[in-house]
Design a protein around this motif. Structure first.
Motif, short mmCIF file in Angstrom:
data_model
loop_
_atom_site.label_atom_id
_atom_site.label_comp_id
_atom_site.label_asym_id
_atom_site.label_seq_id
_atom_site.Cartn_x
_atom_site.Cartn_y
_atom_site.Cartn_z
N UNK A 119 -96.56 20.99 -1.99
CA UNK A 119 -97.24 21.08 -3.91
C UNK A 119 -98.11 19.89 -3.85
N UNK A 120 -98.76 20.30 -5.77
CA UNK A 120 -98.99 19.69 -6.33
C UNK A 120 -98.95 19.77 -7.15
N UNK A 121 -99.17 18.62 -8.52
CA UNK A 121 -98.57 18.26 -9.14
C UNK A 121 -99.51 17.30 -10.62
N UNK A 122 -99.38 17.74 -11.50
CA UNK A 122 -100.03 17.24 -12.84
C UNK A 122 -99.38 15.37 -12.82
N UNK A 123 -98.80 14.31 -11.87
CA UNK A 123 -97.93 13.71 -12.60
C UNK A 123 -97.63 13.18 -13.86
N UNK A 124 -97.18 12.34 -14.32
CA UNK A 124 -97.08 11.38 -16.29
C UNK A 124 -95.58 10.82 -16.13
N UNK A 125 -95.27 10.49 -15.55
CA UNK A 125 -94.27 9.44 -15.28
C UNK A 125 -93.00 9.20 -14.82
N UNK A 126 -92.62 8.39 -13.59
CA UNK A 126 -91.74 8.40 -13.23
C UNK A 126 -90.38 7.70 -14.13
N UNK A 127 -88.83 8.08 -13.79
CA UNK A 127 -87.83 7.88 -14.44
C UNK A 127 -86.65 7.62 -13.80
N UNK A 146 -82.92 8.99 -13.73
CA UNK A 146 -81.73 9.38 -14.28
C UNK A 146 -80.25 9.82 -13.61
N UNK A 147 -79.25 9.38 -13.70
CA UNK A 147 -77.84 9.34 -12.91
C UNK A 147 -78.20 8.79 -11.75
N UNK A 148 -78.88 7.47 -11.80
CA UNK A 148 -78.87 6.72 -10.97
C UNK A 148 -79.93 7.12 -9.77
N UNK A 149 -80.59 8.47 -10.17
CA UNK A 149 -81.81 8.29 -9.33
C UNK A 149 -83.09 8.58 -10.06
N UNK A 150 -84.11 8.67 -8.89
CA UNK A 150 -85.40 7.43 -9.45
C UNK A 150 -86.27 9.07 -9.06
N UNK A 151 -87.01 9.67 -10.53
CA UNK A 151 -87.91 11.21 -10.48
C UNK A 151 -88.74 10.93 -10.78
N UNK A 152 -89.87 11.54 -10.70
CA UNK A 152 -91.00 11.97 -11.72
C UNK A 152 -91.64 13.00 -11.80
N UNK A 153 -91.42 12.96 -13.62
CA UNK A 153 -91.90 13.94 -14.61
C UNK A 153 -93.16 14.42 -14.12
N UNK A 154 -93.40 15.62 -13.87
CA UNK A 154 -94.98 15.83 -13.76
C UNK A 154 -95.13 17.30 -14.28
N UNK A 155 -96.14 18.36 -13.95
CA UNK A 155 -96.14 19.37 -14.10
C UNK A 155 -96.34 19.63 -12.55
N UNK A 156 -96.18 21.15 -12.56
CA UNK A 156 -96.38 21.43 -10.84
C UNK A 156 -97.25 22.91 -11.00
N UNK A 157 -98.48 22.76 -10.56
CA UNK A 157 -99.60 23.48 -9.87
C UNK A 157 -98.98 24.64 -9.83
N UNK A 158 -99.37 25.69 -10.66
CA UNK A 158 -98.40 26.98 -10.29
C UNK A 158 -97.50 27.40 -11.29
N UNK A 159 -96.83 26.59 -11.89
CA UNK A 159 -95.65 26.68 -12.87
C UNK A 159 -96.27 26.31 -14.17
N UNK A 160 -95.72 26.32 -14.89
CA UNK A 160 -95.55 26.65 -16.46
C UNK A 160 -94.28 25.40 -17.03
N UNK A 161 -94.98 24.10 -18.06
CA UNK A 161 -94.13 23.45 -18.17
C UNK A 161 -93.58 22.03 -17.49
N UNK A 162 -92.89 21.36 -17.63
CA UNK A 162 -92.36 20.15 -16.64
C UNK A 162 -91.43 20.26 -16.42
N UNK A 163 -91.40 19.35 -14.86
CA UNK A 163 -91.04 19.25 -14.32
C UNK A 163 -90.43 17.96 -13.38
N UNK A 164 -89.68 18.14 -12.83
CA UNK A 164 -88.57 17.24 -12.28
C UNK A 164 -88.73 16.71 -10.42
N UNK A 165 -89.39 15.88 -10.05
CA UNK A 165 -89.67 15.41 -8.52
C UNK A 165 -89.07 14.33 -8.09
N UNK A 166 -87.91 14.50 -7.54
CA UNK A 166 -86.75 13.54 -7.13
C UNK A 166 -88.07 12.63 -5.81
#
Length: 352
Positions: free
Chosen positions: A189-197, A199-219
């Motif tokens: 995967x390739x992504x533009x990383x925005x922020x780590x946060x 959520x519900x006891x897990x750590x996620x990367x908030x980012x834009x995944x290349x080739x997709x639309x909008x914002x995504x969560x990556x564990x």
């Protein structure tokens, strides 16, 4: 007989700083005599260094002598006069940082070492802290987690593109690389990383995944082989994102509108509930009014899918009636029908 080696001014000064940093705070001081005995210097020398530190505020922290007034106003039962250094963090902050370490699913030894470093910053209170308890290394432990966090922080600050692979869970709970169905190889995967946060006891990367639309969560716990991709521009920089109404995109609003890491479109939702605990524990800015003695009307702007999941967890002991939108009511009804089909009367093999 050889004489005792004379200590340099710098050595004495560093020792005084260490004693103040680790063993004092705004209610617990060390006298000049105590410091003299601890650092092996004359009281005159120690006093001169203390006056210098008081004037210079080392590392931005106040060094001062606690007065009789300070002792009268102290909350601690064992408050004592003397010289002190203002702690870099207080007890509440130490506890919160420690709880964050305990929740972070990292190696137990590293978590305890990190907490010990934080205890030094809390001065006297940190030295008397009981430390972290009840920590255990999670079974699906990702040894790349800490380096992932460090590299992602660098990528976010530098607005770099990152490349990584994701893991899924095997039957025994171990992490296995996610395989691309077409190539049969680990998917990258390739992504533009925005922020780590969290959520519900897990750590996620908030980012834009290349080739997709909008914002995504990556564990983040399930990311492997992460690297910063040099010389590649971000596909969707954060400043180019916009909210549905055309206003500048806000990560804080985006997270507040999602009770779980999900990327659906937020909508205006109206509901009637019998308890406000489940509202204010989860929703950041609800609009609440009383309908009658046992009912409240609540309006929120949130992702309907996450509201559905939220409502289901309270369905056995809190009255929650989704009024609008109709699409969410329909989704709730569909889930209810599936539950009745599976668990309702006549669904079990032993039913007569």
């Amino acid at each position: 007989m050889a004489g005792r080696k004379t200590r340099s001014t710098n050595e004495i000064l560093v020792d005084i700083l260490n004693e103040l940093a680790e063993h004092t705070d705004s209610e617990h001081g060390l006298t000049v005599k105590e410091l003299s005995n601890r650092v092996g210097a004359t009281e005159k020398t120690v006093h001169a260094h203390l006056q210098l530190l008081e004037a210079q505020r080392p590392m931005g922290r106040t060094v001062r002598r606690l007065t009789a007034t300070d002792m009268r106003q102290a909350d601690s039962a064992d408050a004592r006069p003397g010289w002190c250094m203002e702690p870099a963090i207080d007890v509440a902050e130490l506890r919160l940082f420690g709880d964050g370490l305990a929740l972070s699913r990292i190696d137990e030894e590293y978590a305890r070492e990190s907490y010990d470093r934080l205890r030094v910053l809390a001065g006297f209170a940190g030295a008397h802290s009981q430390g972290l308890r009840n920590i255990r290394v999670p079974k699906p432990y990702n040894r790349e987690f800490l380096s992932n966090v460090e590299n992602l922080d660098e990528a976010i600050s530098g607005r770099h593109v990152v490349s990584f692979r994701m893991c899924d869970y095997a039957v025994d709970g171990s992490l296995t690389l996610r395989i691309d169905s077409e190539s049969g190889k680990p998917r990258e995967y390739r992504a533009d990383p925005y922020q780590m946060t969290y959520r519900n006891g897990m750590y996620y990367l908030l980012c834009h995944m290349h080739g997709k639309n909008g914002v995504a969560f990556a564990h983040v716990d399930r990311i492997r082989d992460l690297r910063i991709v040099e010389g590649v521009r971000q596909e969707c920089p954060l400043e180019e994102l916009h909210a549905p109404d055309g206003s500048p995109f806000s990560l804080a609003d985006y997270l507040a509108e999602r009770l779980y890491p999900w990327t659906g479109q937020a909508e205006d939702i109206l509901m009637h509930v019998s308890s406000l605990s489940c509202i204010y524990d989860w929703f950041e800015r609800p609009s609440v009014s009383r309908v009658d003695a046992r009912t409240y009307e609540v309006a929120v702007h949130a992702d309907p899918q996450t509201v559905l999941w939220w409502a289901l967890q309270y369905s056995d002991n809190v009255d929650i009636d989704i009024v609008q939108p109709q699409s969410l009511r329909d989704a709730m009804a569909a889930v209810g029908r599936r539950l009745v089909e599976r668990y309702g009367s006549g669904s079990g093999e032993d039913d007569i």
